[in-house]
Design an enzyme around this catalytic site. Structure first.
Site, mmCIF file in Angstrom:
data_model
loop_
_atom_site.group_PDB
_atom_site.id
_atom_site.type_symbol
_atom_site.label_atom_id
_atom_site.label_comp_id
_atom_site.label_asym_id
_atom_site.label_seq_id
_atom_site.Cartn_x
_atom_site.Cartn_y
_atom_site.Cartn_z
ATOM 1 N N HIS A 78 0.831 -1.213 0.000
ATOM 2 C CA HIS A 78 0.000 0.000 0.000
ATOM 3 C C HIS A 78 0.856 1.249 0.000
ATOM 4 O O HIS A 78 1.648 1.472 0.899
ATOM 5 C CB HIS A 78 -0.905 -0.013 1.231
ATOM 6 C CG HIS A 78 -1.902 -1.116 1.207
ATOM 7 N ND1 HIS A 78 -3.184 -0.944 0.759
ATOM 8 C CD2 HIS A 78 -1.795 -2.417 1.548
ATOM 9 C CE1 HIS A 78 -3.841 -2.098 0.833
ATOM 10 N NE2 HIS A 78 -3.019 -3.009 1.317
ATOM 11 N N HIS A 124 -5.148 3.668 -2.462
ATOM 12 C CA HIS A 124 -5.104 2.815 -1.286
ATOM 13 C C HIS A 124 -4.111 1.648 -1.422
ATOM 14 O O HIS A 124 -3.320 1.385 -0.529
ATOM 15 C CB HIS A 124 -6.524 2.311 -1.010
ATOM 16 C CG HIS A 124 -6.579 1.264 0.020
ATOM 17 N ND1 HIS A 124 -6.719 1.548 1.347
ATOM 18 C CD2 HIS A 124 -6.459 -0.074 -0.089
ATOM 19 C CE1 HIS A 124 -6.698 0.424 2.017
ATOM 20 N NE2 HIS A 124 -6.548 -0.573 1.173
ATOM 21 N N GLU A 143 -16.482 -8.654 24.780
ATOM 22 C CA GLU A 143 -15.579 -9.814 24.723
ATOM 23 C C GLU A 143 -14.447 -9.597 23.713
ATOM 24 O O GLU A 143 -13.287 -9.913 23.977
ATOM 25 C CB GLU A 143 -16.348 -11.090 24.342
ATOM 26 C CG GLU A 143 -17.374 -11.548 25.364
ATOM 27 C CD GLU A 143 -18.699 -10.807 25.244
ATOM 28 O OE1 GLU A 143 -18.883 -10.032 24.282
ATOM 29 O OE2 GLU A 143 -19.562 -11.016 26.118
ATOM 30 N N HIS A 153 -26.299 -20.771 24.133
ATOM 31 C CA HIS A 153 -25.236 -20.684 25.134
ATOM 32 C C HIS A 153 -24.432 -21.983 25.258
ATOM 33 O O HIS A 153 -23.591 -22.095 26.142
ATOM 34 C CB HIS A 153 -25.827 -20.319 26.502
ATOM 35 C CG HIS A 153 -26.180 -18.862 26.616
ATOM 36 N ND1 HIS A 153 -26.966 -18.215 25.685
ATOM 37 C CD2 HIS A 153 -25.829 -17.922 27.542
ATOM 38 C CE1 HIS A 153 -27.095 -16.944 26.040
ATOM 39 N NE2 HIS A 153 -26.409 -16.742 27.153
HETATM 40 C C1 LIG Z 1 -10.789 -6.694 9.562
HETATM 41 C C2 LIG Z 1 -10.321 -6.299 8.198
HETATM 42 N N1 LIG Z 1 -11.209 -6.209 7.197
HETATM 43 C C3 LIG Z 1 -10.794 -5.889 5.949
HETATM 44 C C4 LIG Z 1 -9.477 -5.667 5.683
HETATM 45 C C5 LIG Z 1 -9.002 -5.361 4.277
HETATM 46 N N2 LIG Z 1 -8.651 -3.931 4.179
HETATM 47 C C6 LIG Z 1 -7.407 -3.522 4.309
HETATM 48 S S1 LIG Z 1 -7.263 -1.855 4.253
HETATM 49 C C7 LIG Z 1 -8.930 -1.663 3.998
HETATM 50 C C8 LIG Z 1 -9.528 -0.299 3.852
HETATM 51 C C9 LIG Z 1 -9.220 0.533 5.014
HETATM 52 O O1 LIG Z 1 -9.554 1.855 4.812
HETATM 53 P P1 LIG Z 1 -8.805 2.956 5.655
HETATM 54 O O2 LIG Z 1 -8.652 2.517 7.042
HETATM 55 O O3 LIG Z 1 -9.492 4.248 5.413
HETATM 56 O O4 LIG Z 1 -7.351 2.951 5.059
HETATM 57 P P2 LIG Z 1 -6.801 3.841 3.860
HETATM 58 O O5 LIG Z 1 -7.683 3.578 2.692
HETATM 59 O O6 LIG Z 1 -6.883 5.227 4.315
HETATM 60 O O7 LIG Z 1 -5.404 3.345 3.639
HETATM 61 C C10 LIG Z 1 -9.547 -2.898 3.970
HETATM 62 C C11 LIG Z 1 -11.003 -3.082 3.763
HETATM 63 C C12 LIG Z 1 -8.591 -5.770 6.759
HETATM 64 N N3 LIG Z 1 -7.272 -5.594 6.617
HETATM 65 N N4 LIG Z 1 -9.044 -6.056 8.002
#
Ligand SMILES: Cc1ncc(C[n+]2csc(CCOP(=O)(O)OP(=O)(O)O)c2C)c(N)n1
Length: 642
Positions: free
Chosen positions: A11, A246, A392, A454
């Site tokens: 990224h 991204h 949790e 449960h």
């Molecule tokens: C729990 C989880 N769900 C999905 C992803 C896949 N994922 C990685 S970055 C991202 C988008 C995140 O957006 P943001 O936090 O705004 O980051 P930016 O685009 O600014 O780098 C996703 C969906 C992940 N790493 N973790």
């Protein structure tokens, strides 16, 4: 840019968009020592938005950590110190394993709590050993995830004013503009949690530094949030400000971007003045560290006992004779293993002053309250019992933060069926080898009246298949004592204890130590055949009693084996496992009130597993067990049918 371009993955957006923020932190305001990455007095920087790992790696490299340029060049390659997402242990200066969004925010809350606990125990008016900030960088994704909300509400409630959450607000997520999925006022939400919120232009270094310093100064019982507006992918106009920035899509424009930014054509270029700046800055950091070290040595001299305690905690020393400290249970005890666990926990807590215990609003049922340990509260940071509320997932992610901090041993409790809510955090604890102890009770359909919602059925085996996690399901109070000692003594990974709600019989035919030591081995013989071996019955937990009762009816060639912990058993030598389960005897029946698959490995094609392939039901627990075939008669019938 060059590393992402070279690996054709990763990224670009966050490392470019947050460059100014990182410059202020690593170039100026972060209290750390690149030569001593685990210095206990450091500020923690946690990159919750783990996909932006190259941000962290670049700045760690520039700061002078043991992360040479060759490693930057090997970004995302096999065995490099620069894996795709930050991994604890892999890279000096990486505080937490992040990537599953939201986790890092909750980890930061855990580190902040642990830092408060450490300050309360060790600081004196003249020795501020723990005087640090926990700084977390999170994006929209982290703050959309529920786990960060759970943990942030906790941080606000408990007044963790050593926490600074930087929100990289760039209006972009992965698929689209953030506006497609969010319209909340995040700042107001965090204010409502009890945070103090500032808003700045994240690309204005002076403004950001001012906000950071303000946040560092405010010890007013409020965690701090800095909303930093940034431009994702800044410097690559073709993608900047859009979701294309991204990922690695911007990589094809990097050569052009380098020109526009006034950089030479050379890849991985770092100018001499940047190198000089960081070399100078590092000297200053080391000087500050030395001042701290002097104060620390003075404290050690004046408080030798406490100093030894702290060193032992950092070294994760656990008394070797823990097991002996747990008194034997009376032979006529008829206890649930959760109750036996409660009794085993107390002497362990006395021997392990850094053990803390929490529950997600179920101390009354999980019975893991440390008596006399006090409660962690806004006012009292040295309490050893943590009230996580009904959070949790947050609890387990906060426990990971405590583990990453590295001084306290975190144990936490809820009903076993809710382990699914915790799973993402348990998985990361296993991956990062954090020595957490999960005290999860109400472990089967024996829960009874509360019914199938449960009653764990697939849960225990679902946890057993997580690598590096030990799951122990003890059968009686003495096995429970062994399980607690095993969990306490295991410092290279987490252990989950699955304990019953209902009473179980004592296995008095075996002496106390055989049962306790048997748990350490993971599997052992609880009833040896008196004739030629021709049948092996296997079980664990509350169903072992049925195997033992059945054995009485199945002839003198019957052996009963308890397997309280599959993972520990798997770690034993081939010879030991062959002694317990000889290849020559293939008539085998296993019984457990759960899905059957995990037993197949020990029962084989010639054997039979009695288990459940459906959810449980509501009714008195003993009746539910019977209704679902968890009886000695079922074992007898199955054995005879082989
Ligand atoms: C729990 C989880 N769900 C999905 C992803 C896949 N994922 C990685 S970055 C991202 C988008 C995140 O957006 P943001 O936090 O705004 O980051 P930016 O685009 O600014 O780098 C996703 C969906 C992940 N790493 N973790």
């Amino acid at each position: 840019m060059d590393a992402v371009q070279a690996s054709k993955s990763g990224h670009l957006g966050l490392p470019l968009g947050c460059a100014e923020i990182a410059a202020v932190l690593y170039g100026s305001d972060l209290q750390h020592n690149p030569d001593e990455p685990r210095w206990i007095g450091r500020d923690y920087f946690i990159l919750s938005a783990g996909h932006g790992s190259m941000l962290l790696y670049s700045w760690l490299h520039l700061s002078g950590y043991d992360l040479p340029m060759e490693e930057i060049k090997r970004f995302r390659q096999l065995h490099s110190k620069t894996p795709g997402h930050p991994e604890f242990f892999e890279t000096p200066g990486v505080e937490c394993t992040t990537g599953p969004l939201g986790q890092g925010v909750a980890n930061a809350v855990g580190v902040a709590m642990a830092a408060k606990m450490a300050a309360a125990r060790f600081n004196t008016p003249e020795h501020m050993i723990f005087d640090q900030h926990i700084i977390c960088l999170a994006g929209d994704g982290c703050l959309q995830e529920g786990v960060s909300a759970e943990a942030s509400a906790f941080a606000g409630h408990f007044g963790l004013d050593n926490l600074i959450l930087i929100y990289d607000s760039n209006a972009v997520t992965l698929d689209a503009m953030a506006a497609v999925t969010q319209s909340e006022d995040t700042g107001k939400r965090f204010q409502a949690y009890g945070f103090e919120v500032q808003k700045v232009d994240g690309q204005d270094m002076t403004a950001f530094q001012r906000a950071l310093r303000k946040a560092k100064k405010r010890d007013n019982g409020k965690p701090q949030m800095i909303i930093a507006h940034t431009l994702i992918g800044k410097g690559i106009p073709e993608v900047a400000g859009t979701s294309k920035a991204h990922g690695e899509a911007g990589a094809k424009y990097v050569d052009e971007a380098r020109k526009n930014l006034g950089l030479p054509a050379e890849h991985y270029y770092v100018s001499d003045d940047v190198r000089e700046y960081f070399a100078r800055h590092k000297k200053g950091l080391v000087r500050k560290y030395k001042r701290w070290e002097k104060m620390y040595k003075d404290w050690q001299g004046k408080h030798p006992e406490q100093a030894q305690q702290l060193q032992d905690a950092i070294d994760k020393k656990v008394p070797a004779d823990l097991m002996e400290k747990i008194p034997a249970f009376p032979a006529d005890a008829k206890l649930a293993t959760r109750k036996a666990g409660s009794e085993a926990l107390q002497p362990l807590a006395r021997e392990m002053p850094f053990l803390i215990s929490g529950s997600a609003d179920l101390h009354g049922s999980t019975l893991n309250y440390i008596e006399g340990g006090g409660d962690f509260s806004r006012e009292k940071h040295d309490g050893r019992n943590v009230h996580y509320g009904i959070r949790e997932h947050g609890m387990c992610a906060i426990m990971n933060g405590v583990g990453y901090h590295g001084i306290f041993r975190a144990s936490g409790a809820t009903f076993l069926v809710f382990a699914d809510y915790c799973r993402a955090s348990i998985r990361l604890a296993a991956l990062s080898r954090l020595p957490n102890i999960y005290i999860f009770t109400h472990d089967s359909i024996g829960v009874g009246e509360d019914g199938p919602t449960h009653e764990p059925v697939e849960t225990v085996t679902g946890l057993r298949i997580i690598p590096q996690l030990d799951v122990i399901r003890p059968a009686d109070p003495e096995e429970t004592a062994g399980a607690f000692a095993a969990a306490a003594q295991r410092t290279d990974g987490p252990t989950l204890l699955a304990l019953t709600r209902q009473a179980v019989p004592m296995m008095n035919e075996l002496d106390v130590n055989t049962r306790r030591e048997g748990v350490l081995k993971g599997g052992y013989i609880v009833k040896r055949e008196t004739g030629d071996l021709n049948l092996i019955l296997l079980s664990c937990g509350s169903e072992l009693q049925h195997a033992l009762a059945a054995a009485k009816e199945l002839g003198d060639g019957t052996r009963v084996v308890s397997i309280p912990c599959f993972e520990r058993f798997a770690r034993q030598s081939d010879e030991y496992r062959e002694q317990i389960l000889p290849d020559s005897c293939r008539r085998r029946v296993a019984i457990e009130a759960g899905v059957t698959q995990i037993w197949d490995q020990y029962v084989g094609l010639d054997g039979h597993v009695i288990g459940l392939h459906r959810f449980g039901m509501s009714g008195p627990g003993d009746q539910v067990m019977k209704e679902m075939g968890m009886t000695a008669q079922h074992v007898i019938d199955a054995a005879k049918a082989l």
